[in-house]
Enzyme design. Sequence first.
Site, PDB file in Angstrom:
ATOM      1  N   TYR A  65       5.851  -8.069  15.630  1.00 38.60           N
ATOM      2  CA  TYR A  65       6.136  -6.932  14.829  1.00 38.60           C
ATOM      3  C   TYR A  65       6.715  -5.643  15.722  1.00 38.60           C
ATOM      4  CZ  TYR A  65       4.466  -3.292  11.507  1.00 38.60           C
ATOM      5  OH  TYR A  65       4.239  -2.123  10.647  1.00 38.60           O
ATOM      6  N   LEU A 116      10.644  -0.782   3.301  1.00 40.31           N
ATOM      7  CA  LEU A 116       9.161  -0.811   3.902  1.00 40.31           C
ATOM      8  C   LEU A 116       8.872  -2.225   3.840  1.00 40.31           C
ATOM      9  CD1 LEU A 116       9.508   2.226   2.431  1.00 40.31           C
ATOM     10  CD2 LEU A 116       6.950   1.791   1.478  1.00 40.31           C
ATOM     11  N   THR A 169      -2.210   4.879   8.562  1.00 40.60           N
ATOM     12  CA  THR A 169      -2.210   5.599   7.445  1.00 40.60           C
ATOM     13  C   THR A 169      -3.369   4.808   6.530  1.00 40.60           C
ATOM     14  OG1 THR A 169       0.008   6.227   7.672  1.00 40.60           O
ATOM     15  CG2 THR A 169      -0.925   6.352   5.457  1.00 40.60           C
ATOM     16  N   ARG A 218      -7.439  -4.019   8.443  1.00 37.84           N
ATOM     17  CA  ARG A 218      -7.246  -2.892   9.237  1.00 37.84           C
ATOM     18  C   ARG A 218      -8.604  -2.103   9.148  1.00 37.84           C
ATOM     19  NH1 ARG A 218      -1.117  -0.957   8.123  1.00 37.84           N
ATOM     20  NH2 ARG A 218      -1.884  -1.763   5.983  1.00 37.84           N
ATOM     21  N   PHE A 242       0.927  -1.161   0.060  1.00 39.71           N
ATOM     22  CA  PHE A 242      -0.056  -0.154   0.151  1.00 39.71           C
ATOM     23  C   PHE A 242       0.996   1.118   0.212  1.00 39.71           C
ATOM     24  CE2 PHE A 242      -1.735   3.006   3.541  1.00 39.71           C
ATOM     25  CZ  PHE A 242      -2.377   3.671   2.609  1.00 39.71           C
TER      26      PHE A 242
HETATM   27  N1  UDP Z   1     -10.566  -2.067  14.666  1.00 41.64           N
HETATM   28  C1  UDP Z   1     -11.817  -2.371  14.860  1.00 41.64           C
HETATM   29  N2  UDP Z   1     -12.644  -3.109  13.590  1.00 41.64           N
HETATM   30  C2  UDP Z   1     -11.963  -3.612  12.822  1.00 41.64           C
HETATM   31  C3  UDP Z   1     -10.495  -3.584  12.578  1.00 41.64           C
HETATM   32  C4  UDP Z   1      -9.902  -2.812  13.670  1.00 41.64           C
HETATM   33  O1  UDP Z   1     -12.598  -1.984  15.841  1.00 41.64           O
HETATM   34  O2  UDP Z   1     -12.752  -4.257  11.979  1.00 41.64           O
HETATM   35  C5  UDP Z   1      -9.815  -1.508  15.810  1.00 41.64           C
HETATM   36  C6  UDP Z   1      -8.722  -2.270  16.407  1.00 41.64           C
HETATM   37  O3  UDP Z   1      -9.118  -3.038  17.450  1.00 41.64           O
HETATM   38  C7  UDP Z   1      -7.866  -0.940  16.829  1.00 41.64           C
HETATM   39  C8  UDP Z   1      -7.973  -0.025  15.995  1.00 41.64           C
HETATM   40  O4  UDP Z   1      -9.196  -0.277  15.158  1.00 41.64           O
HETATM   41  O5  UDP Z   1      -8.239  -0.458  18.110  1.00 41.64           O
HETATM   42  C9  UDP Z   1      -7.068   0.202  14.777  1.00 41.64           C
HETATM   43  O6  UDP Z   1      -6.859  -1.160  14.089  1.00 41.64           O
HETATM   44  P1  UDP Z   1      -6.106  -1.438  12.881  1.00 41.64           P
HETATM   45  O7  UDP Z   1      -5.995  -2.695  12.676  1.00 41.64           O
HETATM   46  O8  UDP Z   1      -6.406  -0.737  11.631  1.00 41.64           O
HETATM   47  O9  UDP Z   1      -4.403  -0.800  13.414  1.00 41.64           O
HETATM   48  P2  UDP Z   1      -3.512  -0.749  14.683  1.00 41.64           P
HETATM   49  O10 UDP Z   1      -3.659   0.649  14.645  1.00 41.64           O
HETATM   50  O11 UDP Z   1      -4.104  -1.644  15.916  1.00 41.64           O
HETATM   51  O12 UDP Z   1      -2.185  -1.540  14.223  1.00 41.64           O
END
Ligand code: UDP
Length: 313
Positions: free
Chosen positions: A143, A71, A173, A184, A11
């Site tokens: 990670y 990346l 992002t 995500r 991405f």
């Molecule tokens: N999240 C959510 N629903 C989804 C995917 C993620 O509520 O379908 C929440 C996740 O638990 C986190 C936030 O959204 O608190 C961001 O999650 P993401 O996986 O995008 O990235 P992170 O910041 O956790 O790496």
Amino acid sequence: MHILVTGGAGFIGANLVRRLLQEGHRVTVLDNLETGSHGNLAGLEGALAFLEGDVTRPPSFPEKFDRIYHLACPASPPQYQKDPVRTLTTNVVGTLAMLDLAAASGARFLQASTSEIYGDPLESPQKESYWGHVNPVGPRSCYDEGKRAAETAVMDHGRTRGTDARVVRIFNTYGPFMDPADGRVVSNFIVQALKGEPLTIYGDGSQTRSFQYIDDLVEGMIRMMENEAGFAGPVNLGNPEEFSVRELAAEVLRLIPESKSALEEHPLPLDDPKRRLPDISIAKEKLDWEPRINLASGLQMTIPYFRKAIHGT
Ligand code: UDP
């Protein structure tokens, strides 16, 4: 310049590569297509050199590079947790290999680090001087700790081998070329809203993130790579506007008014950080950089990409 982008079919890579080509550089992409795809580079076939390969066992390159943007690594929690040993190896062994390549090439190197190195932070906003609050033995550790070790590798290369290596810490992002199945929150919510499926809120949705539009990030990465003051970082690159996951869901539904999706609570994943908010004073001061695109505008530029990816129109 001749620029190597590892993870260039992912991405962020696909967006960075387009910008570098627009600026007239020669670009080589090294990607193992674990989470990236040829589709992300569609239309650029004649404009760049693509090598399918792994940063942990890099091919030998016949030519030298002037810049290496590193990346390569799966970055979405469900993706990087599929094979955690491999994720850790990519971060540690892969970064060391790419740093060795930079040193041999005389290339300047930029490490794509992450806000994940702060773990579940006890300080907010997060400044670069904060050392973080990270579980070394949890499901996110491959990670988080991998990226922390990678930062160590970058700084040690700079100190002991004279490699001009720099670190940006990338906060959440979003934008075009995200994989719709990436997992995500922004991609999940937009895809779910477009399909009329329930938006999956993990936990009660009160946890926060700050969402940065891809073009702002790419600008910050290039400014960091090209700063001639030799500033090596680490520097935070993120949007300091904070939203709860529920607020994000409401914004996505507001911008897709035809959506009939409801909200549906799901269990909160283990070690999910409660807050994430960048302090970007250093980026402002050293790079004269700050995000220009707010969440509503960025989502408006992103939704058509997902609409096309899902419905083909
Ligand atoms: N999240 C959510 N629903 C989804 C995917 C993620 O509520 O379908 C929440 C996740 O638990 C986190 C936030 O959204 O608190 C961001 O999650 P993401 O996986 O995008 O990235 P992170 O910041 O956790 O790496």
